[in-house]
Design an enzyme around this catalytic site. Structure first.
Site, mmCIF file in Angstrom:
data_model
loop_
_atom_site.group_PDB
_atom_site.id
_atom_site.type_symbol
_atom_site.label_atom_id
_atom_site.label_comp_id
_atom_site.label_asym_id
_atom_site.label_seq_id
_atom_site.Cartn_x
_atom_site.Cartn_y
_atom_site.Cartn_z
ATOM 1 C CE LYS A 189 -4.330 1.124 -0.484
ATOM 2 N NZ LYS A 189 -4.832 0.785 -1.797
ATOM 3 C CB SER A 380 -7.853 1.181 -4.011
ATOM 4 O OG SER A 380 -7.378 0.810 -2.436
#
Length: 581
Positions: A189, A380
């Site tokens: 991330k 995402s």
């Protein structure tokens, strides 16, 4: 009594003035809006210039004053571009296509979709030519589809492979005491990695290298096929700057000839067997060729979700659960709509808004088939809202995945200590509390981390259910890892590669309808007050002013920092600072 008469007269005069002003604006709008009807002449060449920003969906402005006074941003709609090229195939007045665009203002996936459509156009037997003084890499990728490709004798082609540069701020934070407090789940991330360290992690380097190579392989494979140059040679050209001038470009078969603009015009006249008339893509679309005509009562709804995902109503530039869910509900309740295609072009954003959209889609899927079409990004939060569709179709160069979440909030405690400012707090309770002027304490971190983990678990469960995979299978390919559409097929995140048209056809098959027409959603409304903010009769936006002052690259840095500043709540978002060059 005289005072009351004067007061009433003033009030009446005020309302009359407002009414006359409104009539004045309508009159001006009518005069300016009375555009000449576009006439498509015989022996015409459709000229493609994609320097205007390309959006997946750019509906006509429903505010006539704003539209007539040109107070709205200029843009081209991908769906209308595709339709225009499709219509040009059978339009007897159109002899061929000329690609003349100095700059391609579209994403890689959008560019590939347009290129594929031009490839289809060539099947009609009509010609496709391309000319430019200088080719950027993306422009050359599009133009290489042409039958014949020409370059100015003193021009060049920027062909050097793909790269991306990421700025890291850890040393800056340590030096000045202004930093971002980050809590995340997902070792990949990397949207927040620049705030945690001062160099790229191996995990981030691995995923970045992987998706760049995947996209580059698509570009080189397409160019190799069109120009009959081996992929090995294309890479050698990129490595050795073998396109830095027209002579080398011709020698390496990247172009067919180096000629001047007037000579190019003669070539167009020659292949068209007479003097050609040029019609711009915008004019061809405005003539009605930006849509595919159909009288069918059956509809396939295409709902466009484009931009960052933010909690709220949403508009043409960002996805909010308000507008999107209204569009989903409207399509679900319309009996003539037989299936829904959700076109996702989003790097993600608010996890809460993503969950609310996911829920509306889940309810809708029980009544009508849903197919997702992925654009430049569907990652995402963008993947969150896509994962429960009956089928997911991505472009090969789509950036997707990034199944991970994070929270990021600014902290100025070290900075305020350095300049002698102290914050004192008084509270009635001992609940977890955060202040930008104090270091984050463990209690607040633990509570926030718990929320991050809960959202991540929910996200993985949504993907697990939607893709018919176990939690462990999803978790293994999640952790915030970014994939291209081509890679996502292998990982089970996507069902097939294809365009929006392909997704519409699949939706029709699932609904068992052969004859249908497309209905686009949602409808957007522009606030006239917002449109008039800079100047009563100016179409220059705040964005354009900043771009002019800062330059495109510096503006992108400013834009990224602004986005980070405005993040609220837990985020499901890809690395927003990736700029592929």
């Amino acid at each position: 009594m005289k005072f009351l008469r004067n007061l009433l007269a003033s009030i009446l005069g005020f309302f009359i003035a407002i009414f006359l002003l409104f009539i004045f604006f309508i009159a001006i709008a009518s005069i300016i809006g009375a555009e000449e009807k576009v006439v498509i002449k015989s022996n015409s060449v459709l000229e493609l210039d994609l320097s205007t920003p390309v959006k997946d969906y750019a509906p006509k402005e429903d505010n006539p004053i704003a539209e007539a006074l040109e107070l709205t941003d200029e843009k081209l709609a991908l769906n209308k571009i595709i339709n225009a090229i499709e219509n040009a195939k059978t339009d007897e007045r159109i002899k061929g296509i000329s690609i003349k665009s100095t700059y391609i203002n579209a994403g890689i996936a959008q560019t590939q979709a347009i290129r594929n459509k031009i490839e289809e156009f060539k099947e009609s037997g009509k010609f496709v030519y391309a000319y430019n003084d200088i080719y950027t890499q993306k422009n050359y990728y599009l133009s290489s589809v042409a039958d014949s490709l020409f370059l100015n004798p003193i021009g060049a082609i920027d062909f050097r492979g793909l790269s991306t540069e990421i700025l890291y701020f850890k040393d800056f934070e340590d030096k000045y005491g202004i930093k971002m407090e980050v809590i995340r789940h997902g070792k990949y991330k990397s949207a927040v990695e620049p705030f945690l360290q001062n160099e790229m992690s191996e995990a981030n380097r691995e995923q970045t290298s992987s998706f760049l190579k995947s996209i580059w392989s698509e570009i080189t494979e397409d160019i190799s096929k069109s120009r009959n140059i081996s992929i090995e040679k294309l890479n050698a050209i990129a490595d050795n700057s073998g396109s830095r001038n027209a002579e080398l470009s011709k020698e390496n078969n990247l172009i067919d000839a180096s000629i001047y603009k007037d000579e190019y015009k003669k070539k167009l006249d020659h292949i068209s067997n007479g003097k050609t008339n040029t019609i711009s893509l915008e004019d061809y679309i405005s003539s009605g060729k930006g849509r595919i005509s159909s009288t069918s009562k059956n509809k396939i709804a295409v709902i466009y979700a484009q931009g960052d995902i933010m909690y709220g109503e949403g508009n043409e530039n960002y996805i909010g659960q308000g507008i999107i869910n209204k569009a989903i509900t409207k399509a679900r309740e319309d009996k003539s709509v037989k299936a829904i295609v959700l076109r996702v072009n989003s790097p993600g954003g608010s996890a809460l808004a993503s969950e609310l959209i996911w829920r509306e889609l889940e309810l809708t899927k029980k009544e009508k088939p849903i197919v997702v079409s992925m654009g430049n990004y569907a990652a995402s939060g963008g993947y969150y809202i896509a994962c429960n569709a009956n089928k997911i179709i991505a472009e090969p160069t789509t950036i997707t995945g990034s199944i991970g979440v994070f929270g990021a909030i600014p902290n100025f405690s070290q900075f305020t200590d350095n300049i002698g400012i102290n914050a004192e707090r008084v509270s009635t309770n001992n609940s977890p509390f955060y202040s930008v002027f104090e270091p984050m304490d463990k209690k607040f971190y633990d509570v926030t981390k718990e929320g991050i983990e809960q959202v991540y678990t929910t996200f993985v469960n949504r993907v697990s259910a939607g893709r018919n995979m176990s939690f462990e299978q999803v978790n293994e390919i999640a952790q915030g890892r970014v994939w291209t559409g081509k890679e996502a097929i292998e990982k089970g995140l996507v069902d097939q590669l294809g365009s929006l048209d392909d997704a519409i056809k699949v939706a029709a098959e699932l609904a068992e309808v052969e004859d249908y027409r497309v209905r686009n959603y949602p409808n957007y409304k522009t606030d006239l007050k917002e449109a008039l903010k800079l100047s009563p009769f100016s179409k220059v936006s705040k964005e354009e002013v900043l771009k002019e002052a800062l330059g495109n690259e510096n503006y992108q840095l400013y834009y990224n920092l602004q986005k980070m500043k405005n993040l609220k709540g837990i985020q499901a978002r890809i690395p927003f600072i990736f700029q592929i060059k």
